[in-house]
Design an enzyme around this catalytic site. Structure first.
Site, PDB file in Angstrom:
ATOM      1  CD  GLU A 154      45.659  -3.444  15.271  1.00  0.00           C
ATOM      2  OE1 GLU A 154      45.523  -3.457  16.503  1.00  0.00           O
ATOM      3  OE2 GLU A 154      44.856  -2.861  14.514  1.00  0.00           O
ATOM      4  CD  GLU A 261      42.281  -1.806   9.634  1.00  0.00           C
ATOM      5  OE1 GLU A 261      42.172  -0.951  10.532  1.00  0.00           O
ATOM      6  OE2 GLU A 261      42.459  -3.016   9.859  1.00  0.00           O
TER       7      GLU A 261
HETATM    8  O1  9MR Z   1      36.279   0.232  13.250  1.00  0.00           O
HETATM    9  C1  9MR Z   1      36.259  -0.768  14.266  1.00  0.00           C
HETATM   10  C2  9MR Z   1      35.363  -0.348  15.418  1.00  0.00           C
HETATM   11  O2  9MR Z   1      34.011  -0.277  14.999  1.00  0.00           O
HETATM   12  C3  9MR Z   1      35.492  -1.344  16.565  1.00  0.00           C
HETATM   13  O3  9MR Z   1      34.808  -0.856  17.695  1.00  0.00           O
HETATM   14  C4  9MR Z   1      36.959  -1.581  16.897  1.00  0.00           C
HETATM   15  C5  9MR Z   1      37.106  -2.695  17.932  1.00  0.00           C
HETATM   16  O4  9MR Z   1      36.720  -3.934  17.394  1.00  0.00           O
HETATM   17  O5  9MR Z   1      37.695  -1.949  15.749  1.00  0.00           O
HETATM   18  C6  9MR Z   1      37.669  -1.002  14.723  1.00  0.00           C
HETATM   19  O6  9MR Z   1      38.457  -1.458  13.635  1.00  0.00           O
HETATM   20  C7  9MR Z   1      39.844  -1.646  13.878  1.00  0.00           C
HETATM   21  C8  9MR Z   1      40.310  -2.810  13.039  1.00  0.00           C
HETATM   22  O7  9MR Z   1      39.536  -3.940  13.333  1.00  0.00           O
HETATM   23  C9  9MR Z   1      41.786  -3.086  13.245  1.00  0.00           C
HETATM   24  N1  9MR Z   1      42.593  -1.913  13.049  1.00  0.00           N
HETATM   25  C10 9MR Z   1      42.165  -0.714  13.742  1.00  0.00           C
HETATM   26  C11 9MR Z   1      40.689  -0.437  13.454  1.00  0.00           C
HETATM   27  C12 9MR Z   1      40.248   0.847  14.105  1.00  0.00           C
HETATM   28  O8  9MR Z   1      40.290   0.686  15.499  1.00  0.00           O
END
Ligand code: 9MR
Length: 377
Positions: A154, A261
Site C-alpha cells: 500500500e 485479498e
Molecule cells: O484483515 C486484517 C485485520 O484483521 C486487521 O485488523 C487489519 C490491521 O492489521 O488488517 C487487515 O488486513 C489488511 C491487510 O493486512 C492489508 N490490506 C487490507 C487488509 C484489510 O484491512
C-alpha cells in the site's frame, strides 16, 4: 441454501454428501493457486474445524495479521515469532504454500520504528538500518519456507498529485524506501518471490500509478517478481471492465500477477468504495446493517454471481495470474464486520459463520467440474 445447491447441481450440505464436496484448489489447479488468509486461531488448533476446512479447500495460506511488524517486532530488541511459526508448521503439515504478509507497510508498525534520539524523527540512515535488520531477521528466519513475500504494501496514494502515499517510511527515507525494501528482502532470501501489493488498483488513476511505480522499479533493476492486487470489492463496485483493465495493465509488466485479498462487501456504503484504508471509518446506524439475521436469498444470489463473474475475468488472465487468495475463510472472521463501520454483520466470503459453503462457493466450483459442459479450458 438447499435451493441453491440444487439449482447448481450439487448435493445440499447436511445431506450426508459432504465428502463429495469439491475442492476449490483442485477445481482451479490448472489455472492458478487458490489461497486464503487465516487467523492465528485457525492455524494453532483453537479453531480446529476451520483449519481443517482451509487445508482441504485451499492450496496457499496468508497470515492475516501474524507477520505484520507490530506482531513480529513489538520492541526494538524483541521479536515474537510464536504466532508466525504456527503458520509455518501448519503449512508444512498440510503441504500448503505460505505467503508472507507483510514487511513494509504504513500501518500496524509500532511508534518506536519511526523515532530517533530525543523524541525526534529517526534519520534516513537509522530508518534504513532498522528496515534492513527487520527484513533480514524475518525473511532470514523463514528462508525456504515462504513462497513469496508482500515486501511493500500500500505505498500508492489514493488522492492528490503525488503517486506515493505520504507515509512515515517515505518521509523519513525518501521515495527510494521501496527499492531498498526489495533489495534487503532479496539479500535475505535469494529464492523467495517478492511482491508489491496494493488495493484500489481498479481506479484508473491508481492503476496508472501502479504501472508507473512498478516500471520504475524494473528500470532500476529492483528485484521484484510479482504484483498483488488486493481486490476488496463490493457487489457493484468496481465494474468488471475495470477489474479486467487492471489485470491487463499489471500483466503487461511481465511479472506474476496475484489477486491477494479478495472479498465482496455486501453491506450498504456511503461511497468511498475501493478505498481499503484502515484510517477511514464511518458512523453507523441500523439501516447500514440490514443482514444481522442472515443474508436474504436475493443478495446471496447476487454475491454468487459476483464471484462467478470475477473468476471468469481471472480465468481470462490465467496466463499471468498465479494465485487468487480470499481474505478470510468464513464470514465471522472477516475484517469487513468492522470496516468502515464497526460491529456489523457482513457476508463477504465463500463460507458462512457455521463454516458451511455458500452459494458463492458452489458458483465457483459449478462450471469448473470436469464434464460440466464447456467450463474447462
Ligand atoms: O484483515 C486484517 C485485520 O484483521 C486487521 O485488523 C487489519 C490491521 O492489521 O488488517 C487487515 O488486513 C489488511 C491487510 O493486512 C492489508 N490490506 C487490507 C487488509 C484489510 O484491512
Amino acid at each position: 441454501m438447499v435451493a441453491w445447491a440444487l439449482t447448481l447441481g450439487w448435493p445440499a450440505l447436511g445431506s450426508g454428501a459432504e465428502n463429495s464436496t469439491p475442492r476449490l484448489r483442485d477445481v482451479y489447479a490448472q489455472e492458478f493457486m487458490i489461497g486464503v488468509a487465516l487467523s492465528a486461531a485457525q492455524v494453532d488448533g483453537r479453531e480446529r474445524r476451520a483449519g481443517e476446512l482451509a487445508a482441504e479447500q485451499f492450496a496457499a495460506i496468508t497470515p492475516e495479521n501474524a507477520m505484520k511488524w507490530q506482531a513480529l517486532h513489538p520492541q526494538p530488541d524483541r521479536y515474537d515469532f510464536k504466532a508466525a511459526d504456527a503458520y509455518v508448521e501448519f503449512a508444512g503439515r498440510h503441504k500448503l504454500s505460505l505467503i508472507g504478509h507483510t514487511l513494509v507497510w504504513h500501518s500496524q508498525v509500532p511508534a518506536w520504528v519511526f523515532e530517533g534520539a530525543d523524541g525526534r524523527p529517526a534519520t534516513r540512515e537509522v530508518m534504513l538500518n532498522r528496515m534492513r535488520q527487520h527484513i533480514h531477521a524475518v525473511v532470514g528466519r523463514y528462508k525456504g519456507k515462504v513462497k513469496g513475500w508482500d515486501v511493500v504494501n500500500e505505498a500508492l496514494s489514493d488522492h492528490g498529485a503525488d503517486i506515493l502515499r505520504d507515509s512515515l517510511w517515505r518521509r523519513l527515507i525518501g521515495d527510494d524506501y521501496i527499492d531498498h525494501a526489495f533489495r534487503f528482502a532479496r539479500e535475505a532470501d535469494p529464492d523467495t518471490e517478492l511482491y508489491y501489493n496494493d488495493y484500489g488498483l481498479e481506479n484508473p488513476r491508481k492503476r496508472a500509478n501502479s504501472v508507473t511505480l512498478i516500471r520504475g522499479l524494473l528500470d532500476r533493476g529492483v528485484p521484484i517478481t510479482g504484483v498483488g492486487t488486493q481486490s476488496h470489492f463490493h457487489l457493484d463496485y468496481p465494474a468488471l471492465a475495470d477489474v479486467d483493465r487492471t489485470l491487463a495493465a499489471l500483466s503487461s509488466l511481465g511479472l506474476k500477477v496475484m489477486v491477494t485479498e479478495l472479498d465482496v462487501d455486501v453491506l450498504p456504503s456511503r461511497g468511498n468504495a475501493g478505498i481499503a484504508d484502515l484510517n477511514r471509518s464511518e458512523a453507523g446506524d441500523a439501516s447500514m446493517n440490514p443482514y444481522t439475521a442472515g443474508l436474504p436469498d436475493e443478495i446471496q444470489t447476487r454475491l454468487a454471481h459476483r464471484y462467478r463473474d470475477l473468476f471468469a475475468v481471472y480465468r481470462r488472465h490465467r496466463g499471468s495470474i498465479t494465485r487468487v487468495t480470499l481474505w478470510g475463510l468464513d464470514d465471522r472472521q472477516s475484517w469487513l464486520n468492522h470496516f468502515p463501520i464497526k460491529r456489523r454483520t457482513n457476508h463477504p466470503l465463500l463460507f458462512d459463520r457455521d463454516l458451511k459453503p455458500k452459494p458463492a462457493f458452489f458458483a465457483l466450483v459449478h462450471d469448473r467440474r470436469p464434464n460440466a459442459g464447456g467450463g474447462t479450458k
